[in-house]
Design a protein around this motif. Structure first.
Motif, mmCIF file in Angstrom:
data_model
loop_
_atom_site.group_PDB
_atom_site.id
_atom_site.type_symbol
_atom_site.label_atom_id
_atom_site.label_comp_id
_atom_site.label_asym_id
_atom_site.label_seq_id
_atom_site.Cartn_x
_atom_site.Cartn_y
_atom_site.Cartn_z
ATOM 1 N N ALA A 60 21.016 -29.820 8.831
ATOM 2 C CA ALA A 60 20.916 -31.263 9.064
ATOM 3 C C ALA A 60 21.238 -32.018 7.789
ATOM 4 O O ALA A 60 20.856 -31.608 6.698
ATOM 5 C CB ALA A 60 19.524 -31.624 9.543
ATOM 6 N N CYS A 61 21.938 -33.121 7.963
ATOM 7 C CA CYS A 61 22.233 -34.025 6.852
ATOM 8 C C CYS A 61 20.969 -34.809 6.526
ATOM 9 O O CYS A 61 20.221 -35.201 7.426
ATOM 10 C CB CYS A 61 23.358 -34.982 7.256
ATOM 11 S SG CYS A 61 23.728 -36.221 6.000
ATOM 12 N N VAL A 62 20.753 -35.048 5.254
ATOM 13 C CA VAL A 62 19.585 -35.826 4.848
ATOM 14 C C VAL A 62 19.574 -37.184 5.537
ATOM 15 O O VAL A 62 18.508 -37.714 5.861
ATOM 16 C CB VAL A 62 19.497 -35.945 3.309
ATOM 17 C CG1 VAL A 62 20.595 -36.835 2.765
ATOM 18 C CG2 VAL A 62 18.137 -36.457 2.881
ATOM 19 N N THR A 75 10.657 -40.676 -0.667
ATOM 20 C CA THR A 75 9.561 -39.795 -0.252
ATOM 21 C C THR A 75 10.098 -38.601 0.533
ATOM 22 O O THR A 75 9.675 -37.461 0.314
ATOM 23 C CB THR A 75 8.521 -40.574 0.579
ATOM 24 O OG1 THR A 75 8.011 -41.641 -0.228
ATOM 25 C CG2 THR A 75 7.383 -39.687 1.039
ATOM 26 N N ILE A 76 11.047 -38.843 1.424
ATOM 27 C CA ILE A 76 11.685 -37.741 2.165
ATOM 28 C C ILE A 76 12.372 -36.793 1.179
ATOM 29 O O ILE A 76 12.243 -35.571 1.287
ATOM 30 C CB ILE A 76 12.694 -38.273 3.204
ATOM 31 C CG1 ILE A 76 11.979 -39.050 4.302
ATOM 32 C CG2 ILE A 76 13.541 -37.146 3.791
ATOM 33 C CD1 ILE A 76 11.038 -38.225 5.162
ATOM 34 N N SER A 77 13.085 -37.348 0.209
ATOM 35 C CA SER A 77 13.760 -36.511 -0.797
ATOM 36 C C SER A 77 12.749 -35.656 -1.561
ATOM 37 O O SER A 77 13.012 -34.485 -1.836
ATOM 38 C CB SER A 77 14.545 -37.385 -1.769
ATOM 39 O OG SER A 77 15.628 -37.983 -1.101
ATOM 40 N N HIS A 78 11.607 -36.237 -1.886
ATOM 41 C CA HIS A 78 10.560 -35.466 -2.584
ATOM 42 C C HIS A 78 10.080 -34.310 -1.707
ATOM 43 O O HIS A 78 9.955 -33.176 -2.175
ATOM 44 C CB HIS A 78 9.381 -36.370 -2.958
ATOM 45 C CG HIS A 78 8.173 -35.595 -3.368
ATOM 46 N ND1 HIS A 78 8.079 -34.965 -4.594
ATOM 47 C CD2 HIS A 78 7.030 -35.304 -2.695
ATOM 48 C CE1 HIS A 78 6.920 -34.330 -4.661
ATOM 49 N NE2 HIS A 78 6.271 -34.521 -3.533
ATOM 50 N N GLU A 92 23.116 -28.082 0.280
ATOM 51 C CA GLU A 92 24.446 -28.145 -0.323
ATOM 52 C C GLU A 92 24.929 -29.590 -0.233
ATOM 53 O O GLU A 92 24.818 -30.215 0.828
ATOM 54 C CB GLU A 92 25.382 -27.226 0.461
ATOM 55 C CG GLU A 92 26.810 -27.268 0.012
ATOM 56 C CD GLU A 92 27.658 -26.324 0.855
ATOM 57 O OE1 GLU A 92 28.049 -25.281 0.318
ATOM 58 O OE2 GLU A 92 27.912 -26.633 2.043
ATOM 59 N N ARG A 93 25.447 -30.097 -1.346
ATOM 60 C CA ARG A 93 26.021 -31.439 -1.357
ATOM 61 C C ARG A 93 27.443 -31.364 -0.816
ATOM 62 O O ARG A 93 28.232 -30.518 -1.207
ATOM 63 C CB ARG A 93 26.036 -32.019 -2.767
ATOM 64 C CG ARG A 93 26.659 -33.414 -2.816
ATOM 65 C CD ARG A 93 26.499 -34.085 -4.159
ATOM 66 N NE ARG A 93 25.123 -34.396 -4.463
ATOM 67 C CZ ARG A 93 24.439 -35.440 -3.973
ATOM 68 N NH1 ARG A 93 25.028 -36.259 -3.135
ATOM 69 N NH2 ARG A 93 23.198 -35.659 -4.314
ATOM 70 N N ARG A 94 27.734 -32.279 0.111
ATOM 71 C CA ARG A 94 29.082 -32.405 0.671
ATOM 72 C C ARG A 94 29.462 -33.872 0.581
ATOM 73 O O ARG A 94 29.056 -34.673 1.419
ATOM 74 C CB ARG A 94 29.129 -31.934 2.118
ATOM 75 C CG ARG A 94 28.775 -30.470 2.275
ATOM 76 C CD ARG A 94 28.794 -30.033 3.708
ATOM 77 N NE ARG A 94 28.113 -28.754 3.836
ATOM 78 C CZ ARG A 94 27.573 -28.325 4.949
ATOM 79 N NH1 ARG A 94 27.625 -29.058 6.050
ATOM 80 N NH2 ARG A 94 26.964 -27.174 4.995
ATOM 81 N N GLY A 95 30.215 -34.194 -0.432
ATOM 82 C CA GLY A 95 30.568 -35.592 -0.657
ATOM 83 C C GLY A 95 29.340 -36.377 -1.033
ATOM 84 O O GLY A 95 28.624 -36.044 -1.963
ATOM 85 N N THR A 96 29.052 -37.419 -0.274
ATOM 86 C CA THR A 96 27.910 -38.288 -0.543
ATOM 87 C C THR A 96 26.598 -37.695 -0.050
ATOM 88 O O THR A 96 25.541 -38.001 -0.580
ATOM 89 C CB THR A 96 28.117 -39.653 0.166
ATOM 90 O OG1 THR A 96 29.370 -40.188 -0.245
ATOM 91 C CG2 THR A 96 27.029 -40.629 -0.174
ATOM 92 N N TRP A 97 26.648 -36.846 0.967
ATOM 93 C CA TRP A 97 25.445 -36.379 1.638
ATOM 94 C C TRP A 97 25.052 -34.959 1.245
ATOM 95 O O TRP A 97 25.888 -34.156 0.831
ATOM 96 C CB TRP A 97 25.625 -36.450 3.153
ATOM 97 C CG TRP A 97 25.894 -37.844 3.611
ATOM 98 C CD1 TRP A 97 27.081 -38.342 4.061
ATOM 99 C CD2 TRP A 97 24.985 -38.942 3.616
ATOM 100 N NE1 TRP A 97 26.959 -39.665 4.368
ATOM 101 C CE2 TRP A 97 25.674 -40.065 4.102
ATOM 102 C CE3 TRP A 97 23.647 -39.086 3.274
ATOM 103 C CZ2 TRP A 97 25.078 -41.305 4.252
ATOM 104 C CZ3 TRP A 97 23.043 -40.321 3.421
ATOM 105 C CH2 TRP A 97 23.761 -41.413 3.903
ATOM 106 N N VAL A 98 23.767 -34.673 1.432
ATOM 107 C CA VAL A 98 23.231 -33.337 1.196
ATOM 108 C C VAL A 98 22.806 -32.776 2.551
ATOM 109 O O VAL A 98 22.154 -33.470 3.340
ATOM 110 C CB VAL A 98 22.033 -33.371 0.221
ATOM 111 C CG1 VAL A 98 21.458 -31.982 0.023
ATOM 112 C CG2 VAL A 98 22.452 -33.976 -1.116
ATOM 113 N N TYR A 99 23.196 -31.540 2.818
ATOM 114 C CA TYR A 99 22.867 -30.864 4.066
ATOM 115 C C TYR A 99 21.835 -29.775 3.793
ATOM 116 O O TYR A 99 21.937 -29.039 2.806
ATOM 117 C CB TYR A 99 24.118 -30.250 4.709
ATOM 118 C CG TYR A 99 25.030 -31.312 5.274
ATOM 119 C CD1 TYR A 99 25.017 -31.602 6.634
ATOM 120 C CD2 TYR A 99 25.876 -32.043 4.451
ATOM 121 C CE1 TYR A 99 25.833 -32.592 7.163
ATOM 122 C CE2 TYR A 99 26.690 -33.041 4.964
ATOM 123 C CZ TYR A 99 26.667 -33.303 6.318
ATOM 124 O OH TYR A 99 27.468 -34.296 6.832
#
Length: 125
Positions: A60-62, A75-78, A92-99
């Motif tokens: 899932a993408c963040v 908070t979600i990132s934490h 894994e970072r893909r462009g702007t987003w992290v999956y």
């Protein structure tokens, strides 16, 4: 980092714990496993893990993980960082987003640890 490469042996499934009912945990295993259980003890992190695991394609993408919660993006990132550091998910970072995806070997290890032996009462029921 790829989904398979670069994982510690415990996360690759090459090291597994015997069920606690069969033999007691060693000090190192107990410390490592307690970090995993501590990460799962927070309801937001447990829901995040569930959302990631049940997401179509297994990752899932963040950006898809923020909406279901009444907390801020930092908070979600934490919480995702805590899950990652506990060895429950990888990303894994893909462009702007992290999956993010769940590490099945780690969940299998936790599951194996918690398996209880069948008792005589359970077998006869």
């Amino acid at each position: 980092m790829s989904k398979q490469g670069g994982l510690p042996l415990a996360e690759q499934g090459t090291s597994c714990c015997a069920p606690m009912a069969r033999e007691p945990l060693g000090e190192d295993d107990a410390a490592e496993l307690s970090r995993m259980f501590k990460a799962l003890s927070d309801p937001v992190r447990l829901r995040l893990l569930s959302l990631i695991a049940s997401h179509e394609g297994g990752e899932a993408c963040v950006c898809e993980l923020i909406g279901p919660f009444d907390v801020s993006q930092p908070t979600i990132s934490h919480h995702l960082k805590v899950l990652r550091e506990a060895g429950l998910v990888d990303c894994e970072r893909r462009g702007t987003w992290v999956y993010y995806w769940v590490l099945p070997a780690t969940l299998a290890r936790l599951s194996a640890l918690l398996q209880a032996p069948a008792t005589a009462m359970e077998v006869s029921a």
